[in-house]
Design a protein around this motif. Sequence first.
Motif, PDB file in Angstrom:
ATOM      1  N   VAL A   1       0.835  -1.204   0.000  1.00  0.00           N
ATOM      2  CA  VAL A   1       0.000   0.000   0.000  1.00  0.00           C
ATOM      3  C   VAL A   1       0.869   1.253   0.000  1.00  0.00           C
ATOM      4  CG1 VAL A   1      -1.671   1.319   1.323  1.00  0.00           C
ATOM      5  CG2 VAL A   1      -1.927  -1.146   1.090  1.00  0.00           C
ATOM      6  N   ALA A   2       1.875   1.238   0.887  1.00  0.00           N
ATOM      7  CA  ALA A   2       2.722   2.421   0.987  1.00  0.00           C
ATOM      8  C   ALA A   2       3.448   2.688  -0.322  1.00  0.00           C
ATOM      9  CB  ALA A   2       3.720   2.243   2.119  1.00  0.00           C
ATOM     10  N   ALA A   3       4.003   1.609  -0.879  1.00  0.00           N
ATOM     11  CA  ALA A   3       4.767   1.787  -2.110  1.00  0.00           C
ATOM     12  C   ALA A   3       3.867   2.289  -3.229  1.00  0.00           C
ATOM     13  CB  ALA A   3       5.420   0.469  -2.499  1.00  0.00           C
ATOM     14  N   THR A   4       2.685   1.725  -3.332  1.00  0.00           N
ATOM     15  CA  THR A   4       1.788   2.157  -4.401  1.00  0.00           C
ATOM     16  C   THR A   4       1.423   3.614  -4.236  1.00  0.00           C
ATOM     17  OG1 THR A   4       0.839  -0.032  -4.129  1.00  0.00           O
ATOM     18  CG2 THR A   4      -0.219   1.438  -5.689  1.00  0.00           C
ATOM     19  N   ILE A   5       1.060   3.966  -3.016  1.00  0.00           N
ATOM     20  CA  ILE A   5       0.661   5.355  -2.791  1.00  0.00           C
ATOM     21  C   ILE A   5       1.819   6.283  -3.118  1.00  0.00           C
ATOM     22  CG2 ILE A   5       0.035   7.028  -1.030  1.00  0.00           C
ATOM     23  CD1 ILE A   5      -1.641   4.952   0.286  1.00  0.00           C
ATOM     24  N   ALA A   6       3.007   5.903  -2.647  1.00  0.00           N
ATOM     25  CA  ALA A   6       4.165   6.770  -2.866  1.00  0.00           C
ATOM     26  C   ALA A   6       4.441   6.918  -4.359  1.00  0.00           C
ATOM     27  CB  ALA A   6       5.377   6.198  -2.150  1.00  0.00           C
ATOM     28  N   ALA A   7       4.476   5.783  -5.054  1.00  0.00           N
ATOM     29  CA  ALA A   7       4.814   5.841  -6.473  1.00  0.00           C
ATOM     30  C   ALA A   7       3.757   6.622  -7.243  1.00  0.00           C
ATOM     31  CB  ALA A   7       4.926   4.424  -7.024  1.00  0.00           C
ATOM     32  N   PHE A   8       2.506   6.303  -6.957  1.00  0.00           N
ATOM     33  CA  PHE A   8       1.452   6.995  -7.693  1.00  0.00           C
ATOM     34  C   PHE A   8       1.487   8.492  -7.405  1.00  0.00           C
ATOM     35  CE2 PHE A   8      -2.658   9.004  -7.705  1.00  0.00           C
ATOM     36  CZ  PHE A   8      -2.993   8.842  -9.037  1.00  0.00           C
ATOM     37  N   SER A   9       1.727   8.826  -6.128  1.00  0.00           N
ATOM     38  CA  SER A   9       1.676  10.243  -5.785  1.00  0.00           C
ATOM     39  C   SER A   9       2.778  11.019  -6.480  1.00  0.00           C
ATOM     40  CB  SER A   9       1.789  10.422  -4.276  1.00  0.00           C
ATOM     41  OG  SER A   9       0.694   9.817  -3.660  1.00  0.00           O
ATOM     42  N   LEU A  10       3.941  10.387  -6.622  1.00  0.00           N
ATOM     43  CA  LEU A  10       5.008  11.064  -7.353  1.00  0.00           C
ATOM     44  C   LEU A  10       4.548  11.386  -8.771  1.00  0.00           C
ATOM     45  CD1 LEU A  10       8.278   9.292  -6.245  1.00  0.00           C
ATOM     46  CD2 LEU A  10       7.515  11.627  -5.804  1.00  0.00           C
ATOM     47  N   LEU A  11       3.953  10.384  -9.405  1.00  0.00           N
ATOM     48  CA  LEU A  11       3.471  10.613 -10.774  1.00  0.00           C
ATOM     49  C   LEU A  11       2.375  11.682 -10.778  1.00  0.00           C
ATOM     50  CD1 LEU A  11       3.430   6.972 -12.113  1.00  0.00           C
ATOM     51  CD2 LEU A  11       4.900   8.849 -12.835  1.00  0.00           C
ATOM     52  N   ALA A  12       1.509  11.618  -9.757  1.00  0.00           N
ATOM     53  CA  ALA A  12       0.410  12.583  -9.716  1.00  0.00           C
ATOM     54  C   ALA A  12       0.962  13.992  -9.535  1.00  0.00           C
ATOM     55  CB  ALA A  12      -0.540  12.239  -8.580  1.00  0.00           C
TER      56      ALA A  12
ATOM     57  N   VAL B   1      -3.985   3.006  -8.546  1.00  0.00           N
ATOM     58  CA  VAL B   1      -3.401   3.216  -9.862  1.00  0.00           C
ATOM     59  C   VAL B   1      -4.479   3.542 -10.896  1.00  0.00           C
ATOM     60  CG1 VAL B   1      -2.086   2.145 -11.693  1.00  0.00           C
ATOM     61  CG2 VAL B   1      -1.471   1.753  -9.315  1.00  0.00           C
ATOM     62  N   TYR B   2      -5.467   2.650 -11.037  1.00  0.00           N
ATOM     63  CA  TYR B   2      -6.376   2.895 -12.159  1.00  0.00           C
ATOM     64  C   TYR B   2      -7.382   4.002 -11.882  1.00  0.00           C
ATOM     65  CZ  TYR B   2      -9.477  -0.690  -9.997  1.00  0.00           C
ATOM     66  OH  TYR B   2     -10.248  -1.418  -9.145  1.00  0.00           O
TER      67      TYR B   2
ATOM     68  N   ALA C   1       1.541   0.286 -15.857  1.00  0.00           N
ATOM     69  CA  ALA C   1       1.552  -0.273 -14.506  1.00  0.00           C
ATOM     70  C   ALA C   1       0.351  -1.186 -14.296  1.00  0.00           C
ATOM     71  CB  ALA C   1       1.563   0.844 -13.482  1.00  0.00           C
ATOM     72  N   CYS C   2      -0.785  -0.799 -14.851  1.00  0.00           N
ATOM     73  CA  CYS C   2      -1.976  -1.637 -14.717  1.00  0.00           C
ATOM     74  C   CYS C   2      -1.718  -3.029 -15.285  1.00  0.00           C
ATOM     75  CB  CYS C   2      -3.155  -0.999 -15.458  1.00  0.00           C
ATOM     76  SG  CYS C   2      -3.870   0.390 -14.593  1.00  0.00           S
ATOM     77  N   VAL C   3      -1.073  -3.045 -16.429  1.00  0.00           N
ATOM     78  CA  VAL C   3      -0.809  -4.341 -17.044  1.00  0.00           C
ATOM     79  C   VAL C   3       0.196  -5.124 -16.220  1.00  0.00           C
ATOM     80  CG1 VAL C   3      -0.037  -5.479 -19.146  1.00  0.00           C
ATOM     81  CG2 VAL C   3      -1.227  -3.289 -19.267  1.00  0.00           C
ATOM     82  N   VAL C   4       1.276  -4.439 -15.821  1.00  0.00           N
ATOM     83  CA  VAL C   4       2.321  -5.141 -15.078  1.00  0.00           C
ATOM     84  C   VAL C   4       1.769  -5.701 -13.782  1.00  0.00           C
ATOM     85  CG1 VAL C   4       4.496  -4.837 -13.868  1.00  0.00           C
ATOM     86  CG2 VAL C   4       4.154  -3.784 -16.097  1.00  0.00           C
ATOM     87  N   MET C   5       0.987  -4.873 -13.065  1.00  0.00           N
ATOM     88  CA  MET C   5       0.437  -5.345 -11.789  1.00  0.00           C
ATOM     89  C   MET C   5      -0.496  -6.518 -11.999  1.00  0.00           C
ATOM     90  SD  MET C   5      -0.204  -1.820  -9.734  1.00  0.00           S
ATOM     91  CE  MET C   5      -0.561  -2.428  -8.099  1.00  0.00           C
ATOM     92  N   GLY C   6      -1.128  -6.572 -13.155  1.00  0.00           N
ATOM     93  CA  GLY C   6      -1.995  -7.708 -13.431  1.00  0.00           C
ATOM     94  C   GLY C   6      -1.208  -8.954 -13.732  1.00  0.00           C
TER      95      GLY C   6
END
Lengths: 230, 512, 79, 505
Positions: free
Chosen positions: B26-37, B255-256, B409-414
């Motif tokens: 959760v933390a990693a996703t939030i962090a990564a997404f937030s950087l992109l955001a 992400v999505y 990322a959506c594809v990779v995570m899938g």
Amino acid sequence: MKRTTAALIVTVLVVLAGFAASELPSEAERAEPVNHAIRSLADTGAVNAVSAVLFDYRAFDTLGEATVIITTAMIVAFLAPQARASMLSVRMSGIVLYGVVLLLPFIAVFGLAIMLYGHISPGGGFTGGVVLSTSAVLYAVVYSAGGQQSYVLAPATNKMIENVAMTAFLAVGFFGMAASGAFLANAATGIGLGTPGSLLSAGTIPLLNVISGLKVGVGLAIIIISLFLE
Amino acid sequence: MSSAQFSNAVAATVRSPLLDSGGLLVAATIAAFSLLAFAFVAAGVRRRFWWWVAASVHVAAGVLLPFTRDLLSFFVLWEMVTLGAVGVLAFEPDARRLLRLYLPLQLLAAALLMSAFGAHYGVSGSLLLPVQGLEAGAGVALAALSIKAAVIPVHLWMTRTYTAVRPETAVVLSAVATKIGVFGMYRLISGGPTLEIAGGAVAVVGVIYALRQKQLRHFLAFHIVSQVGYMIAGVGSTVAFAGAGGLFHLANNVVYKGLLFMVVVMLISRFGHSNIYRMNGAGRSMPVLAVVAVVASASISGLPPFNGYVSKTVIEQFLSSPVAVALLRIAGVGTAISFTKFLWYCFFKRAEPRGAGREDTCDEIVGDNAHSVPARSRPAGGGVAVDGRPAAHASARRRIAIAVILSLACVVMGLAAVAIFPALPADAAVTLESFRFGLVPPAIGVLLFALAYSRLRPALERLPSATLYTRPLSTGATRLLRALQEQHSGDVRRYLGWILMGLIVIWAVVIL
Amino acid sequence: MMLNVSVALLCAFLLLVAVYVVVARSVLAAIISMGVFSMLVTAVFVVLRAPDVAVTEAVIGAGLITAFFVIALDKTSEQ
Amino acid sequence: MTVFAGHLPVFLIALPLLAVPLLYLIDRLGANSRNVALLFYALMALAAGVPWLPGFPAEVVAEIGGWPADIGIELRLDALARLFLPVVGVIGLLGTVAADPGEATGPFYPLSFLLLAGSNGLILTNDLFNAYVFLEITSISSYALVGFRRDTRGFESGFKYIVVGSLASVLLLWGIAGLYAVSGTLAFSRFAAALPAVPGRAAVAAAVLVVVGLLTKLGIAPFHAWKADALAGAPRSVAATLAGATVSAYFVVLVRVLTTVPGGIGFGLRPATGGFFMRLSAYVSEFVAAGIPGMLILLSGASIIVGHLTALRQTRLSRLLAYSSVAHFGYIIAGVAVGTVPALAGAFLHAVHHAFMKAGLFLFIPLAADSAERDRITSLTCGRTAPALVGSAMIFLTMGMVGIPPAAGFASKWILVLETARAGAPFAAILIALGGAIALVYYLRLSLAAVGRTRSSSPRRSPADVRVFAAFLVCAGYVFVAFWATDLLAGIAISVAETTLGGGG
């Protein structure tokens, strides 16, 4: 509506208070007052047990009470600035003017007597002070009528007396502290309690009587005169 | 609590963070997404320095929250998330109105959470994060977490805020705010079938309300509600794998859903409005965006190679309550209908003529259009012009690039689900087999959309608003406050009366 | 016994005066009745063998307080 | 050291009293008494900190006149007094320092010394009637200080304060007489021995009277309504002193009463079982059965609700702060009523923090309002002296009031929530927690309104401003430092609570 509500509240309060008080111990169940009286004579040399309590055992309370009066006097004098006498615009008749002059010494002496004999007979500083103040008030009221202001003592003098009395009370307290280690100590300071029943007995009690009498008397005089002359 | 406990509680988190795979994910996703955001926001508009500070606090607290070991730090970080969001919202043009709604509900949540922690501490005597869920006050905590997660009767703060802020802000907020509510449930509540069914119901109701929206951002906001339903069903289950599925769904959703918000931002800045039915076939003019939108929609609808499929399947597979599974399936179909509609109207169909259909009948906020067009004097058809800076094609390209990264990322995570999140069951990967089953619900959705949506639409629009209860509530509150004010109007007699009456009551109670 | 009776009588009278103070239409009458009330209390104290308190009550309650109230009444009714 | 220590309690009361004639004398001599007064006040505040010096005995008893407590009066400098003496001293000093020199004329400084003497006396005395006397000194000087501006608003405030305060005093006196009649003693330390462990009707009724009188002075619902009226008309520096220092002194007396009179605190609620409504009714009946502490819990709940909700709609800052005080004393009383050691410690801690936070916010008014009369929230600005600093300090103080982490108010509130919940009063815990939620709404409104605008007119920098500013910053600084020193402070509060509960039993 409002009256009814108020009456209802008071009635319920009285009933509840009565119910609670019905459980108070009766007089027969308490023998302490007698003990106090006997003990206080030995402890303080004051025949009047009430004075012993007021000016020795609980002299600290008395200091506080006198302070309350000083505070009030200070406040009233400040909040009610002195103006021309507006209350009694009539001129007093000669009978009143002379009557008061004749009466004043008696009132003053009576007040002083109550004050000075406080440790022997009923009375004491508080009562004596109030009586004293009435003489000042009477004079101010009667002779200030019609515009000019005259006092037995000028307001500034009143204030000065008040502050001196306050200092004196504290000084007696610190004397006790210096002499015996306890603030407001009486017998423990070793000043001697004298013969019970004589004027100069009971240690510091007569002194405190006079001091607090002055405090109270002057304080009340300030209060009433300020109110009158507002 | 002693002072030693107090300091230990703080120190424990700092010295030895709680590192489990769920929290890390959760933390990693939030962090990564937030950087992109952040990059996405920076690409288009200029924000003030303090906006960035507030947003960073918001995100950083959200990133740290999964690592806390004790309830005190949990609460503090929870508050920081809220305060960061308050800071972000304070820079919005309509800050006052936004905060008036946002704050009370968030604070209610914080207060409830605090007292739940108190109750737990009272029973267990410990402030460490409970292993088996809160021992006392779980109901109160659940209420708090539900508010934070924007579950349907208390979703109001989320739908209204996300639709009234400037569109880029919603991208940033969507990553953390609701998600930590769900994560809190994962950490604090030991659920059961009831919670699973509740999650399923939230998912269905959310989808229904999403279906009736015609403004893009309302549409997305109600889909958040619906997706939160999935997550609750997952993390609320006592089955470990379902919990893992719920968490994975949470990460996927970051992400999505963020991606979808970005798409919407770009659509709004392209067209200057957010009405789904008047997007006029954006697919032709913005082909890359259309692809991104398709990926995101497929992901949220649970189409096989994408990440949404994996998490949804895991959740549905391991739930203990068949009712919840059925509800989630229905919600899945609803999601598919909904996003077919989205793609169809926004990217493929030409605009309906103005005035066809009833305009603005079922949007929750009347003034949406005023806020969805940030700069009053936006040139029609032009690019972004927020804060008065002329749009640059470079910034649009950068934004598209960010969106493309996220869709990858959506594809990779899938495809690499188990590698990314080992807590998932080993057979959770996307296989050829999965295409057979996984395609069915979306296909039903598409079919239903094609056949029945035009008939469904009026019925949906006649549904009562989900915020039916707010008006009586607010009038009641106003009345109460006015009555209180009346009692303090300066009448001394009344004051004395209160004192004596209080005395009477206490006396009566104590001595009778 | 005698003591109890006299105290009870005085107290009953006290109650009457107190009620009159509350319900009196004229403020001056209420003030004067309060003075009367204080004098009655003084009597009660005397009967209960508390001369100190009685003196104080007489001076302050009956004298001073009444004076205060009269002054206040005069000051406020002037306007 | 020991001799001096034995006299310290007396000095703490007698020296401020001595200051009154002293200031009069200085005035008569034509000198400027203000600086002398401030210096003397500062010395008194320092003296209040003396008991914290190493080597100072844990408990000092000064018998006035050499008489023991059952017959005379004794002053007792125990842990509780040691905790609150500096609070009263320092906040009183800040309020006095911040006084507008235009207003602080005549008997202002003597009155503030009387206030100090009264407060110190309240904290130190071990005698219920003596406490009443000091309470009167404190109250009367505060009545006067409230109306000190001598304008219509001031007089109105002062008048309302007097009327309600007198009723409170009468109730208190009545209760004291009752307790004396039942127990034959007035000393706090003797009540436990003089009264049966299960006190009778009369004793409980008298104790209720005393408690209600003190609650009225503190401003707990439904005895609180005067509070906003009184504080709104007062000069701001006075309001800061009253809301911070004087109230703390009243609070100490309340704690002493509750910890010494049988039927006081420490009743131990049990968590109820069953459905919500069953549980609720079980709780209510248990509170009722618990007597005074149970009533206190219910009253504290009422205070929290009424205080916060009423504050929501206020348009004037001083009224808002007054109602917020009502709510915060609700928190504190909840902690006291629960009566376990940690809850009591939380209550003490919150009382201390609240004193500084509230005094600071009251000092914000003269910095932010454009005249003494106007403290409308909508017309506040973030001040004429160093606006950024004032604004951020103000936000920090409001954070403390709401209970948001980096400010001191958070730690104490957190402890209160946890401990009330733990001791079986979860509804109080929920209310305390919810209270913060409501508080943030109105404090945020205040912050946005005050910080949103800086003054456009030319800054008027006067020495008075600088002093108010300094006092304000001291409060804000305390709130900041106290958060990082929570460990230390909580430890102190716990030891104080232990001695308070242990000594009283």
